[in-house]
Design a protein around this motif. Structure first.
Motif, short mmCIF file in Angstrom:
data_model
loop_
_atom_site.label_atom_id
_atom_site.label_comp_id
_atom_site.label_asym_id
_atom_site.label_seq_id
_atom_site.Cartn_x
_atom_site.Cartn_y
_atom_site.Cartn_z
N ALA A 76 36.42 18.98 16.83
CA ALA A 76 37.54 19.92 16.76
C ALA A 76 38.83 19.23 16.34
N LEU A 77 38.91 17.91 16.55
CA LEU A 77 40.11 17.15 16.17
C LEU A 77 39.87 16.28 14.95
N SER A 78 38.83 16.60 14.20
CA SER A 78 38.46 15.73 13.07
C SER A 78 39.27 16.06 11.82
N TYR A 79 40.61 16.01 11.96
CA TYR A 79 41.49 16.15 10.79
C TYR A 79 41.57 14.79 10.10
N ASP A 80 41.71 14.82 8.77
CA ASP A 80 41.88 13.56 8.03
C ASP A 80 43.26 13.00 8.31
N ASN A 81 43.31 11.76 8.70
CA ASN A 81 44.60 11.14 9.01
C ASN A 81 45.37 10.83 7.72
N PRO A 82 46.69 10.96 7.77
CA PRO A 82 47.49 10.61 6.58
C PRO A 82 47.49 9.10 6.36
N GLU A 83 47.79 8.71 5.13
CA GLU A 83 47.84 7.30 4.75
C GLU A 83 49.28 6.93 4.39
N GLY A 107 55.48 5.78 0.58
CA GLY A 107 54.85 7.08 0.39
C GLY A 107 53.83 7.43 1.48
N VAL A 108 53.48 8.70 1.54
CA VAL A 108 52.48 9.23 2.48
C VAL A 108 51.51 10.09 1.69
N ALA A 109 50.20 9.84 1.94
CA ALA A 109 49.17 10.64 1.27
C ALA A 109 48.31 11.33 2.33
N LYS A 110 47.97 12.58 2.09
CA LYS A 110 47.20 13.37 3.05
C LYS A 110 46.16 14.18 2.30
N GLN A 111 44.90 14.08 2.81
CA GLN A 111 43.83 14.88 2.22
C GLN A 111 43.77 16.22 2.95
N PHE A 112 43.66 17.29 2.20
CA PHE A 112 43.67 18.64 2.78
C PHE A 112 42.27 19.24 2.71
N ASP A 113 41.85 19.80 3.85
CA ASP A 113 40.53 20.44 3.95
C ASP A 113 40.68 21.90 3.55
N LEU A 114 40.41 22.17 2.28
CA LEU A 114 40.48 23.53 1.77
C LEU A 114 39.12 24.22 1.76
N GLY A 116 36.87 24.19 4.52
CA GLY A 116 36.37 24.50 5.86
C GLY A 116 35.37 23.49 6.39
N LYS A 117 35.53 22.21 6.00
CA LYS A 117 34.59 21.19 6.45
C LYS A 117 34.72 20.91 7.94
N ARG A 118 35.95 20.94 8.45
CA ARG A 118 36.13 20.70 9.88
C ARG A 118 35.47 21.80 10.69
N ARG A 119 35.63 23.04 10.29
CA ARG A 119 34.98 24.14 11.00
C ARG A 119 33.47 24.00 10.97
N ALA A 120 32.93 23.51 9.86
CA ALA A 120 31.48 23.30 9.77
C ALA A 120 31.03 22.20 10.72
N ARG A 121 31.84 21.12 10.82
CA ARG A 121 31.49 20.05 11.75
C ARG A 121 31.53 20.54 13.19
N VAL A 122 32.49 21.37 13.51
CA VAL A 122 32.58 21.92 14.87
C VAL A 122 31.38 22.79 15.17
N THR A 123 30.97 23.59 14.20
CA THR A 123 29.81 24.46 14.41
C THR A 123 28.56 23.64 14.68
N VAL A 124 28.36 22.57 13.93
CA VAL A 124 27.20 21.70 14.14
C VAL A 124 27.26 21.05 15.51
N ALA A 125 28.43 20.56 15.89
CA ALA A 125 28.57 19.90 17.20
C ALA A 125 28.33 20.88 18.34
N GLU A 126 28.84 22.11 18.20
CA GLU A 126 28.61 23.11 19.24
C GLU A 126 27.13 23.45 19.37
N ALA A 127 26.45 23.59 18.24
CA ALA A 127 25.02 23.91 18.28
C ALA A 127 24.23 22.78 18.93
N ARG A 128 24.56 21.56 18.61
CA ARG A 128 23.85 20.43 19.22
C ARG A 128 24.15 20.32 20.71
N GLN A 129 25.34 20.68 21.11
CA GLN A 129 25.65 20.68 22.54
C GLN A 129 24.81 21.73 23.27
#
Length: 435
Positions: A76-83, A107-114, A116-129
């Protein structure tokens, strides 16, 4: 056969009566038809609950479930960290000129999840739990069933050992009595030797029964840390009729739920791998100074899916999902077959046990009494008397095996129907097998 005198006859009859009384009273120690005590049932529930709660395999499964909960929280907290980047450049530093141009950018660089990869990871983790939770429930039930079956095996083996111990004492007394009667001329040497052989055979059978009891105790100790056999609970409960349980209830079994949730987790992983194929854009912003003037930079970068398109990962996840679905169907089918077969076996075993209690036990007591009276009246010689006694012992042994079969069938049905926790919880004051 020689005729006994009045005094010898009365003495022999008294000894025989004592011998047969010992046989009957010793057999009654088995408790085959004694009513169950509520305290015994409560002790059984507490014993199983404590054993399951402290079982190392269950504790390991609980730790696994906690690990999956942490992974779900991390997903649920798997956001990409800025560089953060710092660039410094000085032009003309080695040219020998008098005027150098300096360029510094932070400078600062940030990757944006457009996608829904984080939501997919959460769904997988919830199912495995959820899968881990269902597997924990299944393991708890299986451990409780294993312990109950081990207790049934041990109680049966202990009953056989007690029965043979009583029989051995009776045969020892019978040998002594037969030797006295041989010395008095009432029976022949061959007839007296029958008693000696019967005693030797009983001792060998008892030794084998003691070994079986030791092996059965090992089975109980393999599940629980309660090493004192004196504290192990009794299994003196009445065998209840089966409750109406629809076959659809099999889908609620923990092992079936775990299989179905595994399919859900595999399907969620397919969705995650599909989203991973789509690249995430990276936005960068920087501020700095160049040649004494302020500088602002902005940029966007997108990975090009040229060398690895991710198709193999999606295909592999899809096949894993198909395999999980087939495995889930097999688990559900086997669970239904087990449920139906266990119900049939329990009905047969329960009916046979009730028939023994209503007819067989009383008939056996009558047979023992008749053999005793015939022996006392001199109508049976030692060989015939031993034949009746051995037949009675064998029937008692078969009764023990029949009770064990009823225990096994009942515990198997509890597991197959998912009622084991309810049954134990209904009998204990502190709930079922769960802490």
């Amino acid at each position: 056969m020689a005729t006994r005198g009045p005094t010898q006859g009365r003495t022999s009859q008294a000894r025989k009566a004592c011998l047969t009384a010992c046989l009957v009273s010793g057999m009654s120690l088995l408790g085959l038809a004694l009513p169950a005590a509520a305290d015994d049932r409560d002790a059984l529930a507490r014993f199983v609950r404590d054993a399951v709660a402290g079982n190392p395999a269950v504790l390991a499964a609980e730790a696994t479930l906690r690990a999956h909960a942490e992974r779900r929280a991390g997903a649920a907290l798997s956001y990409d960290n800025p560089e953060l980047s710092i660039e410094a450049e000085e032009i003309g530093a080695f040219g020998g000129g008098n005027h150098n141009e300096r360029r510094v950018v932070v400078g600062v660089a940030k990757q944006f999840d457009l996608q829904g990869k984080r939501r997919a990871r959460v769904t997988v983790a919830e199912a495995r739990q959820l899968v881990a939770a269902a597997q924990l429930d299944a393991l708890r039930a299986a451990t409780a069933g294993e312990l109950l079956k081990a207790l049934a095996q041990w109680r049966t083996a202990a009953g056989r050992a007690r029965l043979l111990a009583t029989h051995e004492q009776a045969m020892s007394d019978f040998e002594s009595l037969a030797e006295r009667r041989r010395a008095a001329g009432d029976i022949s040497r061959m007839e007296a030797n029958l008693a000696t052989l019967a005693l030797a055979e009983t001792r060998m059978r008892r030794a084998a029964a003691e070994a079986q009891r030791s092996a059965a105790a090992e089975g109980v100790r393999g599940v629980t840390f309660a090493d004192d056999v004196q504290r192990w609970p009794m299994l003196d409960f009445e065998f209840p009729p089966l409750t109406e349980t629809p076959p659809e209830a099999v889908s609620e079994l923990p092992v079936v739920r775990a299989a179905m949730l595994t399919v859900r987790a595999a399907s969620a992983l397919v969705a995650e791998e599909t989203r991973n194929r789509r690249p995430n854009p990276t936005l960068s912003l920087g501020v700095g100074e160049e040649a004494g003037a302020g500088l602002v930079e902005a940029g966007v970068s997108v990975p090009l899916a040229l060398l690895n398109r991710g198709t193999h990962a999606v295909s592999a996840a899809t096949e894993d999902a198909a395999a999980a679905a087939r495995a889930s169907d097999d688990v559900a089918r086997r669970a239904l077959v087990r449920f139906q077969a266990s119900a049939e076996r329990y009905r047969i075993a329960r009916q046979a046990w009730q028939g023994w209690l209503s007819d067989g036990a009383g008939s056996l007591d009558d047979r023992e009494l008749l053999a005793r009276r015939s022996w006392e009246a001199g109508e049976l010689d030692p060989a015939d008397y031993l034949m009746h006694v051995e037949a009675a012992i064998e029937l008692r042994m078969q009764a023990l095996d029949l009770r064990h079969a009823a225990w096994e069938a009942w515990f198997e049905w509890l597991l197959a129907s998912g009622r084991i926790d309810d049954w134990l919880g209904a009998q204990g004051n502190e709930g079922g097998i769960k802490k």
